[in-house]
Design a protein around this motif. Structure first.
Motif, PDB file in Angstrom:
ATOM      1  N   ALA A  14       0.845  -1.201   0.000  1.00 20.22           N
ATOM      2  CA  ALA A  14       0.000   0.000   0.000  1.00 20.22           C
ATOM      3  C   ALA A  14       0.885   1.257   0.000  1.00 20.22           C
ATOM      4  O   ALA A  14       0.599   2.222  -0.712  1.00 20.22           O
ATOM      5  N   ALA A  15       1.970   1.222   0.787  1.00 19.96           N
ATOM      6  CA  ALA A  15       2.873   2.377   0.832  1.00 19.96           C
ATOM      7  C   ALA A  15       3.485   2.631  -0.548  1.00 19.96           C
ATOM      8  O   ALA A  15       3.602   3.788  -0.983  1.00 19.96           O
ATOM      9  N   ALA A  16       3.846   1.557  -1.254  1.00 19.88           N
ATOM     10  CA  ALA A  16       4.395   1.723  -2.605  1.00 19.88           C
ATOM     11  C   ALA A  16       3.340   2.350  -3.519  1.00 19.88           C
ATOM     12  O   ALA A  16       3.652   3.207  -4.352  1.00 19.88           O
ATOM     13  N   GLY A  17       2.077   1.930  -3.340  1.00 16.93           N
ATOM     14  CA  GLY A  17       0.991   2.496  -4.127  1.00 16.93           C
ATOM     15  C   GLY A  17       0.828   3.983  -3.866  1.00 16.93           C
ATOM     16  O   GLY A  17       0.668   4.781  -4.801  1.00 16.93           O
ATOM     17  N   VAL A  18       0.894   4.359  -2.588  1.00 15.93           N
ATOM     18  CA  VAL A  18       0.765   5.778  -2.229  1.00 15.93           C
ATOM     19  C   VAL A  18       1.911   6.589  -2.839  1.00 15.93           C
ATOM     20  O   VAL A  18       1.712   7.689  -3.355  1.00 15.93           O
ATOM     21  N   LEU A  19       3.102   6.005  -2.802  1.00 23.05           N
ATOM     22  CA  LEU A  19       4.257   6.676  -3.388  1.00 23.05           C
ATOM     23  C   LEU A  19       4.035   6.922  -4.889  1.00 23.05           C
ATOM     24  O   LEU A  19       4.368   7.977  -5.429  1.00 23.05           O
ATOM     25  N   LEU A  20       3.457   5.926  -5.555  1.00 26.10           N
ATOM     26  CA  LEU A  20       3.166   6.069  -6.982  1.00 26.10           C
ATOM     27  C   LEU A  20       2.078   7.109  -7.221  1.00 26.10           C
ATOM     28  O   LEU A  20       2.143   7.884  -8.176  1.00 26.10           O
TER      29      LEU A  20
ATOM     30  N   PRO B  12      14.821   8.453  -7.178  1.00 23.46           N
ATOM     31  CA  PRO B  12      14.751   8.050  -5.768  1.00 23.46           C
ATOM     32  C   PRO B  12      13.421   7.385  -5.441  1.00 23.46           C
ATOM     33  O   PRO B  12      13.385   6.371  -4.740  1.00 23.46           O
ATOM     34  N   ALA B  13      12.321   7.922  -5.993  1.00 27.58           N
ATOM     35  CA  ALA B  13      11.008   7.360  -5.661  1.00 27.58           C
ATOM     36  C   ALA B  13      10.851   5.945  -6.214  1.00 27.58           C
ATOM     37  O   ALA B  13      10.241   5.085  -5.579  1.00 27.58           O
ATOM     38  N   ALA B  14      11.413   5.701  -7.425  1.00 27.44           N
ATOM     39  CA  ALA B  14      11.312   4.354  -7.997  1.00 27.44           C
ATOM     40  C   ALA B  14      12.107   3.365  -7.150  1.00 27.44           C
ATOM     41  O   ALA B  14      11.654   2.249  -6.879  1.00 27.44           O
ATOM     42  N   LEU B  15      13.284   3.786  -6.716  1.00 30.69           N
ATOM     43  CA  LEU B  15      14.103   2.902  -5.874  1.00 30.69           C
ATOM     44  C   LEU B  15      13.401   2.630  -4.541  1.00 30.69           C
ATOM     45  O   LEU B  15      13.399   1.506  -4.037  1.00 30.69           O
ATOM     46  N   ALA B  16      12.775   3.680  -3.997  1.00 29.57           N
ATOM     47  CA  ALA B  16      12.077   3.513  -2.722  1.00 29.57           C
ATOM     48  C   ALA B  16      10.891   2.565  -2.885  1.00 29.57           C
ATOM     49  O   ALA B  16      10.710   1.630  -2.084  1.00 29.57           O
ATOM     50  N   ALA B  17      10.083   2.769  -3.952  1.00 28.44           N
ATOM     51  CA  ALA B  17       8.915   1.905  -4.174  1.00 28.44           C
ATOM     52  C   ALA B  17       9.351   0.451  -4.354  1.00 28.44           C
ATOM     53  O   ALA B  17       8.730  -0.474  -3.820  1.00 28.44           O
ATOM     54  N   THR B  18      10.446   0.252  -5.117  1.00 26.61           N
ATOM     55  CA  THR B  18      10.941  -1.095  -5.345  1.00 26.61           C
ATOM     56  C   THR B  18      11.282  -1.796  -4.025  1.00 26.61           C
ATOM     57  O   THR B  18      10.942  -2.963  -3.812  1.00 26.61           O
TER      58      THR B  18
ATOM     59  N   LEU C  22       8.284  -2.806  -1.962  1.00 24.01           N
ATOM     60  CA  LEU C  22       7.650  -4.029  -2.480  1.00 24.01           C
ATOM     61  C   LEU C  22       8.495  -5.272  -2.199  1.00 24.01           C
ATOM     62  O   LEU C  22       7.965  -6.311  -1.806  1.00 24.01           O
ATOM     63  N   THR C  23       9.812  -5.176  -2.412  1.00 27.54           N
ATOM     64  CA  THR C  23      10.634  -6.387  -2.292  1.00 27.54           C
ATOM     65  C   THR C  23      10.935  -6.738  -0.841  1.00 27.54           C
ATOM     66  O   THR C  23      10.714  -7.867  -0.413  1.00 27.54           O
ATOM     67  N   VAL C  24      11.433  -5.764  -0.076  1.00 29.30           N
ATOM     68  CA  VAL C  24      11.801  -6.068   1.311  1.00 29.30           C
ATOM     69  C   VAL C  24      10.554  -6.150   2.184  1.00 29.30           C
ATOM     70  O   VAL C  24      10.369  -7.105   2.949  1.00 29.30           O
ATOM     71  N   GLY C  25       9.667  -5.145   2.032  1.00 31.27           N
ATOM     72  CA  GLY C  25       8.505  -5.084   2.920  1.00 31.27           C
ATOM     73  C   GLY C  25       7.459  -6.123   2.575  1.00 31.27           C
ATOM     74  O   GLY C  25       7.098  -6.960   3.413  1.00 31.27           O
TER      75      GLY C  25
ATOM     76  N   ALA D 114      11.879 -11.539  15.238  1.00 28.86           N
ATOM     77  CA  ALA D 114      13.001 -10.678  14.849  1.00 28.86           C
ATOM     78  C   ALA D 114      12.918 -10.323  13.369  1.00 28.86           C
ATOM     79  O   ALA D 114      13.098  -9.155  12.992  1.00 28.86           O
ATOM     80  N   VAL D 115      12.630 -11.314  12.522  1.00 25.00           N
ATOM     81  CA  VAL D 115      12.595 -11.051  11.081  1.00 25.00           C
ATOM     82  C   VAL D 115      11.473 -10.066  10.759  1.00 25.00           C
ATOM     83  O   VAL D 115      11.639  -9.143   9.958  1.00 25.00           O
ATOM     84  N   HIS D 116      10.340 -10.248  11.411  1.00 26.07           N
ATOM     85  CA  HIS D 116       9.207  -9.347  11.203  1.00 26.07           C
ATOM     86  C   HIS D 116       9.617  -7.897  11.492  1.00 26.07           C
ATOM     87  O   HIS D 116       9.416  -6.993  10.685  1.00 26.07           O
ATOM     88  N   MET D 117      10.248  -7.693  12.646  1.00 25.61           N
ATOM     89  CA  MET D 117      10.638  -6.348  13.044  1.00 25.61           C
ATOM     90  C   MET D 117      11.746  -5.798  12.136  1.00 25.61           C
ATOM     91  O   MET D 117      11.682  -4.663  11.656  1.00 25.61           O
ATOM     92  N   LEU D 118      12.750  -6.641  11.866  1.00 27.65           N
ATOM     93  CA  LEU D 118      13.896  -6.170  11.086  1.00 27.65           C
ATOM     94  C   LEU D 118      13.496  -5.822   9.646  1.00 27.65           C
ATOM     95  O   LEU D 118      13.936  -4.799   9.102  1.00 27.65           O
ATOM     96  N   LEU D 119      12.671  -6.669   9.020  1.00 20.09           N
ATOM     97  CA  LEU D 119      12.267  -6.365   7.642  1.00 20.09           C
ATOM     98  C   LEU D 119      11.383  -5.123   7.606  1.00 20.09           C
ATOM     99  O   LEU D 119      11.461  -4.319   6.670  1.00 20.09           O
ATOM    100  N   GLY D 120      10.557  -4.946   8.630  1.00 23.27           N
ATOM    101  CA  GLY D 120       9.705  -3.757   8.692  1.00 23.27           C
ATOM    102  C   GLY D 120      10.542  -2.487   8.777  1.00 23.27           C
ATOM    103  O   GLY D 120      10.347  -1.534   8.009  1.00 23.27           O
ATOM    104  N   ILE D 121      11.482  -2.482   9.715  1.00 20.39           N
ATOM    105  CA  ILE D 121      12.374  -1.316   9.850  1.00 20.39           C
ATOM    106  C   ILE D 121      13.214  -1.171   8.586  1.00 20.39           C
ATOM    107  O   ILE D 121      13.431  -0.061   8.082  1.00 20.39           O
ATOM    108  N   GLY D 122      13.683  -2.296   8.052  1.00 19.02           N
ATOM    109  CA  GLY D 122      14.536  -2.274   6.870  1.00 19.02           C
ATOM    110  C   GLY D 122      13.850  -1.644   5.675  1.00 19.02           C
ATOM    111  O   GLY D 122      14.410  -0.759   5.019  1.00 19.02           O
ATOM    112  N   ALA D 123      12.617  -2.096   5.386  1.00 16.78           N
ATOM    113  CA  ALA D 123      11.895  -1.560   4.227  1.00 16.78           C
ATOM    114  C   ALA D 123      11.631  -0.072   4.413  1.00 16.78           C
ATOM    115  O   ALA D 123      11.799   0.728   3.484  1.00 16.78           O
ATOM    116  N   THR D 124      11.221   0.304   5.637  1.00 15.40           N
ATOM    117  CA  THR D 124      10.921   1.709   5.903  1.00 15.40           C
ATOM    118  C   THR D 124      12.180   2.568   5.785  1.00 15.40           C
ATOM    119  O   THR D 124      12.171   3.625   5.142  1.00 15.40           O
TER     120      THR D 124
END
Lengths: 148, 432
Positions: B30-36, B50-56, B59-62, B93-103
């Motif tokens: 949804a965040a990637a959609g909002v960015l688009l 930058p926005a394309a890299l962020a959206a990518t 989608l991939t990490v998050g 741990a993975v849930h938290m780390l991937l969440g922080i990571g994607a953000t």
């Protein structure tokens, strides 16, 4: 002549045959032929029951004897069979009541449950049985065809 | 738990672990959609924005990262009888780390500065690393029995390569590492992520689950056994070719690129053919998600063959395959898991007088079809957005809506599960 089929081959094929029986049941909206659905559901249930009885009565007892460690997994499989039987009853009830939405939902739930159960048997239990029972395995497997 | 000789057939992990991952993942789509919606013109103009890299990375990490880890935790015990060790702390741990990571990655790439980027890259790498370690360890323990998921380590290894390259690129972006030919490394990072991890995962899981769930004939043995390793080798070759001087490297890279395109194209065609010849012909939202994703995959292969833009290819692969297939999978796996845990509870309590809701009562089919329609519309509008940015904005809004609707359906399934579980438990306590 080819080697006699192993437990893994024979029972995996039987799983697929059962899958196809369930898949073959088709509902066509208002035109659904419910007596036919009831018959096909019964045929599927009978095939599943034959498979379960073969495992519980023919395969598991000698397996538990030669490989006492397999008793845990076979007990787990018996529990799965119980869970599947509950849904088979629900499916037959939905067919008898001509409840299309319930029939489709239960059929799908059953299909997923069976696939999850089959994956464990085909990936783990049957190969274990083939190793543990060695030559006896093929003889046992051949008895599936003799069950009614 | 029943464990004999390392052979454990105990049930799947506690329901809340995969659910936590599955119910968070759509937020990132949804965040990637909002960015688009906000910056479609920039995102779709060039993949370097930058926005394309962020959206990518959202989608991939998050999205993809969380869905993959959740599904793997669930599938491994079933398919190979090997539970992931310390599953609760690992999943948490993975849930938290991937969440922080994607953000963090998204914020950093959007221009939020070096710290979000550094923190995002480090946490995402750690999250993926812990997940891969847990999954590979489980597979290693099951290796002697390993019939089910022979090819599974390859996508995990590809993910690790993509993560390592990503970490290297982050260091270069932060100015802590001098990396000549930066763009080549970015391309390799993307290739290992998209073709290695996502592509090989879809291939490995697809050849296992499509014949089972759609009751189709099996894939040919060469696809099941050889295609994954072959494509993995092609990626390795592609990586080595990047180190060669251009005169030798470019023709080799083109040849290996053709091999990858042909391999994934063959998988897509075969999948569509098998599904068309399957016994389970009921066309539902998940099957349509498969068809759409395979069409997008073929579109990406065609785009590659015709020398089309990487933005078009990226959109087809990321949104068409990477968002579509996991969405279709979640529409089934979440209601099934809820039902499965309910029935286990019912059996444990012996409450066969009560009927528990089946999958379609937990997640209504009509809702699933609406989700597919939103996703398909999002893909169409995003593709049109490559020509006319205003369509891209609409596509972004639809992508966000599709993800939020998916989330609503999954939350609905989970809350119906809780209600049914309460009924089972309270009435049984009340009646003794």
């Amino acid at each position: 002549m080819s080697d006699p089929a192993t437990i893994t081959e024979t029972l995996t094929k039987d799983h697929r045959d059962c899958d196809r029986l369930l898949s073959a049941v088709s509902l066509q909206g208002r035109k659904t032929d419910w007596p036919r659905v009831v018959r096909e559901t019964e045929a599927f249930r009978a095939a599943m029951e034959r498979h379960f009885r073969f495992e519980e009565e023919v395969l598991f007892p000698p397996l538990e004897q030669v490989a006492p460690l397999a008793a845990g997994p076979t007990e787990m499989m018996r529990q799965h069979h119980g869970q599947i039987r509950v849904l088979l009853d629900d499916l037959a009830a939905a067919a008898a009541a001509a409840e299309a939405a319930d029939y489709v939902g239960i059929s799908e739930t059953l299909h997923f449950l069976i696939q999850q159960h089959n994956a464990k048997e085909e990936g783990i239990l049957y190969p274990l049985a083939d190793r543990a029972l060695a030559g006896q395995g093929a003889d046992l497997a051949a008895r599936l065809a003799e069950m009614d | 738990m029943i464990a004999t000789d390392g052979l454990s057939l105990e049930q799947a992990p506690p329901l809340d672990l995969p659910l936590r991952l599955f119910l968070t993942a759509p937020l990132f789509a949804a965040a990637a959609g909002v960015l688009l919606l906000w910056q479609a013109d920039v995102v779709l103009a060039t993949r370097w924005s930058p926005a394309a890299l962020a959206a990518t990375h959202l989608l991939t990490v998050g999205f993809l990262g969380m869905v993959m880890v959740g599904a793997s935790l669930q599938m491994l015990p079933v398919l190979v009888g090997a539970p992931v060790p310390a599953v609760r702390p690992v999943a948490g741990a993975v849930h938290m780390l991937l969440g922080i990571g994607a953000t963090g990655l998204a914020a950093g790439l959007l221009g939020g500065g070096p710290w979000p980027l550094a923190i995002g890259a480090a946490t995402a790498a750690l999250g993926f690393g812990i997940a891969a370690l847990g999954l590979l360890l489980a597979l290693w323990r099951a290796r002697r029995r390993g019939t089910g998921l022979r090819g599974f380590p390859l996508p995990m290894l590809a993910l690790m390569v993509a993560v390592a390259l990503g970490a290297m690129l982050t260091l270069a972006l932060l100015g802590w590492l001098v990396l000549p030919r930066l763009l080549d490394w970015v391309n390799l990072h993307a290739a290992w992520g998209l073709f290695g991890w996502v592509g090989l995962l879809v291939l490995t899981v697809g050849v296992q689950v499509v014949p089972l769930f759609h009751v189709t004939p099996a894939y040919p043995v060469w696809v099941v056994r050889r295609l994954g390793p072959l494509l993995f080798l092609a990626l390795l070759g592609l990586t080595l070719a990047a180190l060669l001087p251009d005169s030798a490297g470019i023709p080799i890279a083109q040849l290996l690129g053709a091999l990858l395109a042909a391999g994934f194209g063959a998988f897509a065609v075969l999948t569509l053919w098998l599904q068309a010849h399957g016994a389970r012909a009921r066309i539902d939202a998940t099957l349509l998600h498969w068809w759409l994703a395979m069409a997008a995959l073929l579109g990406a292969v065609g785009c590659w063959a015709l020398g089309g833009s990487t933005e078009l290819m990226g959109l087809l692969l990321l949104v068409g395959v990477g968002v579509g297939l996991p969405s279709g999978m979640l529409l089934k796996i979440v209601p099934f898991l809820c039902w499965f845990h309910l029935q286990s509870r019912q059996v444990a309590l012996g409450r066969f007088d009560l009927r528990i809701p089946h999958m379609h009562r937990l997640l209504p089919e009509r809702g699933a079809r609406a989700q597919l329609a939103l996703h398909a519309a999002a893909l169409v509008f995003l593709l049109a957005g490559l020509l006319q940015p205003v369509f891209g904005r609409v596509g972004g809004a639809l992508l966000a809506l599709a993800a939020l609707w998916l989330l609503a359906l999954l939350v609905g399934s989970a809350s119906r599960y809780r209600a049914a579980k309460r009924t089972l438990e309270t009435t049984s306590a009340g009646t003794g």
